[in-house]
Design a protein around this motif. Structure first.
Motif, PDB file in Angstrom:
ATOM      1  N   HIS A 144       4.046  -1.995  -7.680  1.00 13.60           N
ATOM      2  CA  HIS A 144       3.423  -2.194  -8.990  1.00 13.60           C
ATOM      3  C   HIS A 144       3.606  -3.611  -9.528  1.00 13.60           C
ATOM      4  CE1 HIS A 144       4.811   2.234  -9.005  1.00 13.60           C
ATOM      5  NE2 HIS A 144       3.576   2.177  -8.529  1.00 13.60           N
ATOM      6  N   ALA A 177      -3.618   6.945  -6.351  1.00 14.62           N
ATOM      7  CA  ALA A 177      -3.502   5.859  -5.376  1.00 14.62           C
ATOM      8  C   ALA A 177      -4.396   4.708  -5.753  1.00 14.62           C
ATOM      9  CB  ALA A 177      -3.856   6.351  -3.976  1.00 14.62           C
ATOM     10  N   GLU A 182       4.336   5.564  -4.730  1.00 15.32           N
ATOM     11  CA  GLU A 182       4.945   4.966  -3.535  1.00 15.32           C
ATOM     12  C   GLU A 182       4.454   3.553  -3.278  1.00 15.32           C
ATOM     13  OE1 GLU A 182       5.571   8.844  -0.706  1.00 15.32           O
ATOM     14  OE2 GLU A 182       3.526   8.324  -1.305  1.00 15.32           O
ATOM     15  N   GLU A 183       3.434   3.134  -4.026  1.00 10.39           N
ATOM     16  CA  GLU A 183       2.900   1.788  -3.858  1.00 10.39           C
ATOM     17  C   GLU A 183       3.659   0.791  -4.733  1.00 10.39           C
ATOM     18  OE1 GLU A 183      -1.157   2.535  -4.790  1.00 10.39           O
ATOM     19  OE2 GLU A 183      -1.446   3.833  -3.056  1.00 10.39           O
ATOM     20  N   GLU A 207      -8.373   0.772  -2.258  1.00  7.54           N
ATOM     21  CA  GLU A 207      -8.241  -0.402  -1.407  1.00  7.54           C
ATOM     22  C   GLU A 207      -9.517  -1.223  -1.433  1.00  7.54           C
ATOM     23  OE1 GLU A 207      -6.951   0.598   2.450  1.00  7.54           O
ATOM     24  OE2 GLU A 207      -5.325   1.875   1.768  1.00  7.54           O
ATOM     25  N   LYS A 240       0.812  -1.224   0.000  1.00 11.84           N
ATOM     26  CA  LYS A 240       0.000   0.000   0.000  1.00 11.84           C
ATOM     27  C   LYS A 240       0.844   1.272   0.000  1.00 11.84           C
ATOM     28  CE  LYS A 240      -3.956  -1.944   2.513  1.00 11.84           C
ATOM     29  NZ  LYS A 240      -4.772  -1.817   3.751  1.00 11.84           N
ATOM     30  N   GLY A 241       2.178   1.133   0.208  1.00 21.41           N
ATOM     31  CA  GLY A 241       3.057   2.301   0.177  1.00 21.41           C
ATOM     32  C   GLY A 241       3.231   3.005   1.493  1.00 21.41           C
ATOM     33  N   HIS A 242       2.869   2.356   2.611  1.00 18.18           N
ATOM     34  CA  HIS A 242       2.949   3.003   3.929  1.00 18.18           C
ATOM     35  C   HIS A 242       4.356   2.983   4.529  1.00 18.18           C
ATOM     36  CE1 HIS A 242      -1.323   3.575   4.100  1.00 18.18           C
ATOM     37  NE2 HIS A 242      -1.594   2.284   4.049  1.00 18.18           N
TER      38      HIS A 242
END
Length: 608
Positions: A479, A604, A476-477, A607, A446-448
């Motif tokens: 791919h 983004a 940032e996630e 989810e 998720k890019g956290h």
């Protein structure tokens, strides 16, 4: 695979209440649905010649649960080539098999006295009841060519060498060259545990004899209601794709070897789109059988082949068992004529399809020692021009990657970095408190999680953890997810490790992330590859390891790529470089297809 990811059409959004009946904008398989496409398929099938003089027709065995559509499929093929709907094999609609005898059916071409180069072998259907079903030992006898046409099955006892009619010394032409599992797609979720186990046992027996296998997913019009009017949308149906994925998971057969079809049942006239689905299935069977038979087209005489029950190869060494080289590669690769340099240029010149994403992010996950960090170092070495080690790699059974790290690769010839970020993680272990946590993997997807984050095997990262990225953008996630698996010991992959990999795969599936398996250490799988890995796609041993990985992780064979990393070498080698570059190109293509599903103003992933 990446090609299976597509966007929903605006029209389909009106059908959200129908759930699985949603249709995708782009088909996940491309097909020519025109009458000319139908004719080309028919001509290709009719013109086929088996690669051996001793085999005039390939023999295809149809196996499946009662009512799945085995006999109906033969009747449908016969209808297409006779140019009108007809029935030759008996078909039933009850829960009891109407096929009590072993029957072999040729298919005639129109009104001509000519038949297709294929013989369909029909069997008694599989049932839960032990004494009303085809016995596993009878299937083995069929595969080996011992059972004659018209043999009456005895559900109480399998055929024995002293049974009247038993073929004692079958030739290759009497044996089965391809096994087709016929599965009712509309009832796949309620497939009984006993029947599923029987299908898996049959699959294993066919694998032991090296016989290729394929799944026919029947009754597609009952799975997805929009297909009742237009079957040519089958490859746009999310419901069909999901059912194929279920079938792949249940039987461990790659998605690429699952073909959705509709048989002729209530129709009185032929339809172009139904014909094409049936013809695609037949062509796939022929191609698989041809590849199987081609392994017998060697220096041995026809007599030697008739006495052989297993594949041979001009380079095979009986003392090495599965460690043999085939005459022809079992996978054809799109390798550019410019070789290594052209592959490097193609990767270096790649640009993500979104302005908001400058680099694709690829997450590497795998057991300790499988070669995650080594693969990054190998890619870095190729583009640097000499063997280097930037990411720490170890071999002592403990993860040397304790932090979440993102690595950039610079192209030495241009001085510019590649459009790829390699995301390395703590290795997976059986011990729960010494391994990467599944929740941390989800946070990475998720890019956290920021670069340099120190993993805590006792507790996963939380929103209140320092450094936690609360609102990550698409750039940032992740791919593409790459599972790195040690091919030299895939058979002894611990059950806990296999479960962890499957859990991560399921989470990646929820986000519709493309996934690839890197099967490492191919030079340790086959002794023939120690000096030169360019023959990796001729190695029977590597193919079997890839099939094992496919079965364990439920990932199609087409999404498994064999590689050799630079470990002990001090100089680059073209053959090693090309395998690494082919794997990297596949990763880039998968990530590209994923990003193409987002419009330029999306930032983004939504989810689930």
């Amino acid at each position: 695979m990446g090609g299976f990811l597509a966007k929903e059409s605006p029209a389909s959004q009106e059908e959200t209440s129908k759930g699985a009946h949603r249709m995708l904008v782009e088909p996940w398989r491309t097909t020519d649905w025109t009458p000319q496409g139908r004719k080309r398929l028919m001509d290709e099938i009719a013109a086929y010649n088996p690669p051996l003089n001793s085999v005039e027709k390939i023999r295809v065995l149809l196996v499946g649960q009662v009512g799945a559509g085995k006999s109906s499929f033969f009747n449908s093929v016969n209808s297409v080539f006779r140019n009108h709907v007809r029935s030759q094999a008996m078909v039933g609609v009850h829960d009891t098999s109407v096929t009590w005898k072993y029957r072999t059916y040729p298919v005639r071409l129109g009104s001509k006295n000519k038949t297709l180069p294929i013989t369909f072998c029909d069997t008694m259907g599989l049932e839960e009841r032990e004494f009303a079903s085809l016995k596993i030992d009878d299937v083995i006898n069929i595969l080996k060519g011992h059972v004659p046409d018209w043999y009456q099955f005895n559900p109480h006892a399998a055929m024995q060498p002293d049974t009247p009619g038993y073929i004692v010394s079958p030739s290759l032409k009497d044996k089965i060259h391809c096994v087709v599992f016929v599965i009712d797609g509309s009832k796949l979720e309620i497939l009984s545990e006993k029947v599923e186990q029987k299908l898996k046992t049959l699959r294993q027996k066919a694998k032991e004899l090296d016989v290729p296998q394929i799944i026919l997913l029947t009754k597609v019009d009952e799975i997805c209601s929009p297909l009742k009017e237009n079957i040519s949308d089958v490859y746009r149906s999310r419901a069909i794709l999901e059912q194929m994925q279920v079938a792949s998971g249940k039987l461990g057969i790659p998605l690429s070897l699952i073909v959705p079809i509709k048989n002729y049942c209530s129709e009185l006239e032929l339809k172009n789109d139904i014909d094409i689905l049936i013809l695609i299935a037949v062509r796939q069977m022929i191609r698989l059988a041809d590849s199987y038979l081609d392994n017998f087209r060697l220096a041995e005489s026809d007599m030697a082949m008739r006495n052989s029950s297993r594949r041979k190869s001009p380079h095979s060494e009986t003392s090495k068992g599965a460690d043999c080289m085939l005459e022809k590669p079992w996978r054809l690769i799109d390798q550019p004529s410019g070789g290594r340099k052209q592959l490097m240029d193609e990767i270096a010149e790649f640009k993500p399809p979104l302005n908001s994403v400058q680099k694709i992010r690829v997450l590497f996950v795998g057991q300790i020692g499988a070669g995650k960090s080594s693969f990054f170092n190998s890619v870095d070495s190729v583009f640097c021009g000499h063997v280097i080690n930037n990411a720490p790699a170890g071999a002592d059974g403990k993860s040397v990657t304790k932090k979440y790290r993102t690595y950039e690769v610079k192209n030495r010839s241009t001085g510019k970095p590649l459009p790829i970020l390699f995301c390395d993680t703590m290795g997976l272990e059986e011990r729960e408190l010494a391994s990467l946590r599944t929740d941390d993997v989800i946070s990475i997807l998720k890019g956290h999680i920021p670069d340099g984050y120190q993993f805590n095997p006792i507790a996963a990262m939380q929103p209140n953890t320092p450094g936690y990225i609360k609102s990550p953008s698409l750039k940032e996630e992740i791919h593409c997810v790459v599972f790195v698996v040690d091919g030299s010991n895939i058979e002894i992959l611990p059950e806990k490790m296999e479960t962890k990999l499957k859990e991560i795969r399921e989470k990646a599936n929820e986000f519709e992330l493309p996934q690839l398996v890197l099967l490492t250490k191919v030079d340790e799988i086959s002794s023939f590859l120690k000096e030169d890995v360019s023959d990796v796609y001729k190695s029977q041993a590597v193919k079997q390891k890839m099939e094992t990985a496919s079965g364990k992780l439920g990932i199609p064979l087409s999404q498994i790529v064999p590689v050799k990393d630079y470990c002990s070498e001090v100089e680059l080698k073209d053959d090693v470089d090309i395998l690494i570059l082919l794997a990297l190109r596949q990763i880039v293509r998968f990530a590209q297809r994923y990003l193409e599903n987002f419009s330029s103003n999306q930032s983004a992933v939504v989810e689930p």
